[in-house]
Design a protein around this motif. Structure first.
Motif, short mmCIF file in Angstrom:
data_model
loop_
_atom_site.label_atom_id
_atom_site.label_comp_id
_atom_site.label_asym_id
_atom_site.label_seq_id
_atom_site.Cartn_x
_atom_site.Cartn_y
_atom_site.Cartn_z
N VAL A 131 71.88 21.72 21.22
CA VAL A 131 71.17 22.86 21.70
C VAL A 131 70.04 23.08 20.53
N PRO A 132 70.21 23.20 19.24
CA PRO A 132 69.37 23.76 18.28
C PRO A 132 68.16 22.59 18.21
N GLU A 133 68.49 21.26 18.37
CA GLU A 133 67.56 20.37 18.13
C GLU A 133 66.51 20.36 19.45
N SER A 134 67.24 20.51 20.76
CA SER A 134 66.43 20.49 21.81
C SER A 134 65.54 21.87 21.70
N ILE A 135 65.98 22.92 21.63
CA ILE A 135 64.95 24.22 21.51
C ILE A 135 63.85 23.75 20.53
N VAL A 136 64.02 23.35 19.54
CA VAL A 136 62.88 22.97 18.43
C VAL A 136 61.89 21.78 19.12
N ILE A 137 62.49 21.12 20.11
CA ILE A 137 61.41 20.14 20.61
C ILE A 137 60.63 20.73 21.74
N GLY A 138 61.27 21.78 22.42
CA GLY A 138 60.41 22.53 23.30
C GLY A 138 59.49 23.28 22.62
N GLY A 185 60.83 19.98 28.95
CA GLY A 185 62.04 19.57 29.60
C GLY A 185 62.30 17.80 29.59
N GLY A 186 61.23 17.25 30.02
CA GLY A 186 61.27 15.68 29.89
C GLY A 186 61.59 15.17 28.63
N TRP A 187 60.86 15.86 27.44
CA TRP A 187 60.98 15.36 26.07
C TRP A 187 62.54 15.64 25.43
N GLY A 188 62.93 16.83 25.97
CA GLY A 188 64.25 17.10 25.71
C GLY A 188 65.41 16.03 26.29
N ILE A 225 75.44 17.19 28.71
CA ILE A 225 74.54 17.47 27.28
C ILE A 225 73.25 17.14 27.31
N ALA A 226 72.92 15.78 27.84
CA ALA A 226 71.66 15.17 28.18
C ALA A 226 70.91 16.20 28.97
N VAL A 227 71.59 16.73 30.02
CA VAL A 227 70.78 17.80 30.72
C VAL A 227 70.66 19.06 30.42
N ALA A 228 71.55 19.38 29.38
CA ALA A 228 71.59 20.64 28.85
C ALA A 228 70.52 20.56 27.79
N SER A 229 70.23 19.54 26.99
CA SER A 229 69.28 19.38 26.13
C SER A 229 67.93 19.54 26.63
N ALA A 230 67.59 19.09 28.08
CA ALA A 230 66.47 19.37 28.79
C ALA A 230 66.08 20.68 28.96
N LEU A 231 67.17 21.59 29.44
CA LEU A 231 67.17 22.71 29.70
C LEU A 231 66.91 23.80 28.40
N ALA A 232 67.66 23.33 27.43
CA ALA A 232 67.27 23.96 26.11
C ALA A 232 65.78 23.82 25.52
N ALA A 233 65.30 22.71 25.74
CA ALA A 233 63.74 22.29 25.47
C ALA A 233 62.89 23.26 26.33
N MET A 234 63.17 23.22 27.51
CA MET A 234 62.42 24.23 28.42
C MET A 234 62.54 25.55 27.90
N ALA A 235 63.62 25.83 27.57
CA ALA A 235 63.77 27.30 27.17
C ALA A 235 63.19 27.60 25.83
N GLY A 236 63.18 26.59 24.98
CA GLY A 236 62.42 26.78 23.73
C GLY A 236 61.03 26.88 23.89
#
Length: 251
Positions: free
Chosen positions: A122-129, A8-11, A178-189
């Motif tokens: 979202v797709p970018e952040s999922i990949v980070i996680g 989540g931090g990286w996202g 969107i920045a917060v959503a990126s963190a959540l998407a990375a955590m989900a990933g």
């Protein structure tokens, strides 16, 4: 610290670049040719990351069939969602000029633009996680690529929103969300895909890669070409080689 929080931090770090770009795009009058050049560079960075960090990794994990199937599925899903949002006013959400409609010109366009920004991020952040799976560290190249590409995305889009008469509150609430959503998407990933078979993980990685490729072609390159024109190809190749160089250092 639990790995899911690290993801989540990286996202959040990668997503925060959208806020940085939005601040510059909304508060400063940046020439269109500069916005276009930065967008072209970001496009090249993402193209390289998709090629060497996503598609290549997906192929290594699951083989050709899951990789190809996932990439096509990602492009189809993104394109269909993008078409639906474009009809509701989000077609030019990354354009820095006067192309974006105001709410009075097209009711509901503000919501459509917000959903479009979420679709792009979202797709970018999922990949980070997902890059944290397998016990290794996060893919620094992927994070760097997303961060670098997010700056011109936020910059260009916020500039267009300002020209369309949207308020500061709307713009910065949107990009902060969107920045917060990126963190959540990375955590989900990381959390959802943990323990998934190699073929499934490959397909999901390739799906995100296909969606990102479609996004670059549909929204980023048109904005880059609008002002940079004859310089677009050279600047894009520079971004591509920069990300490739970072990838080679990590290897």
């Amino acid at each position: 610290m639990p790995e899911v929080l690290v993801a989540g931090g990286w996202g959040l770090l990668a997503g925060s670049a959208l806020v940085v770009g939005a601040l510059a795009g909304y508060l400063a009058r940046i020439p269109g040719v500069v916005v276009a050049g930065v967008m072209a560079f970001g496009s090249g960075v993402l193209l390289s990351a998709v090629s060497f960090e996503l598609i290549a990794e997906a192929h290594e994990r699951g083989g050709l069939l899951p990789t190809a199937g996932g990439a096509v599925a990602g492009a189809v899903v993104y394109t269909l969602a993008n078409i639906a949002l474009a009809r509701r006013g989000a077609r030019h959400r990354k354009r820095s000029g006067d192309q974006q409609p105001s709410e009075s010109e097209q009711s509901g366009s503000g919501t459509a633009i917000a959903l479009g920004a979420l679709l792009d991020g979202v797709p970018e952040s999922i990949v980070i996680g997902a890059s944290l799976l397998g016990g290794g560290g996060v893919s620094v190249v992927t994070v760097a690529a997303v961060f670098v590409s997010n700056v011109p995305e936020g910059l260009s889009s916020a500039s267009g929103m300002r020209n369309a008469g949207r308020s500061r509150r709307y713009v910065f609430t949107l990009w902060g969300g969107i920045a917060v959503a990126s963190a959540l998407a990375a955590m989900a990933g990381y959390g959802v895909l943990g323990g998934a078979p190699g073929e499934v993980l490959a397909a999901i990685t390739a799906l995100a890669g296909g969606a990102i490729l479609a996004m670059v072609a549909d929204t980023m390159i048109p904005e880059a070409f609008s002002d940079a024109r004859l310089w677009t190809g050279l600047i894009t190749v520079t971004g591509f080689l920069t990300a490739f160089w970072l990838s080679s250092l990590q290897a």
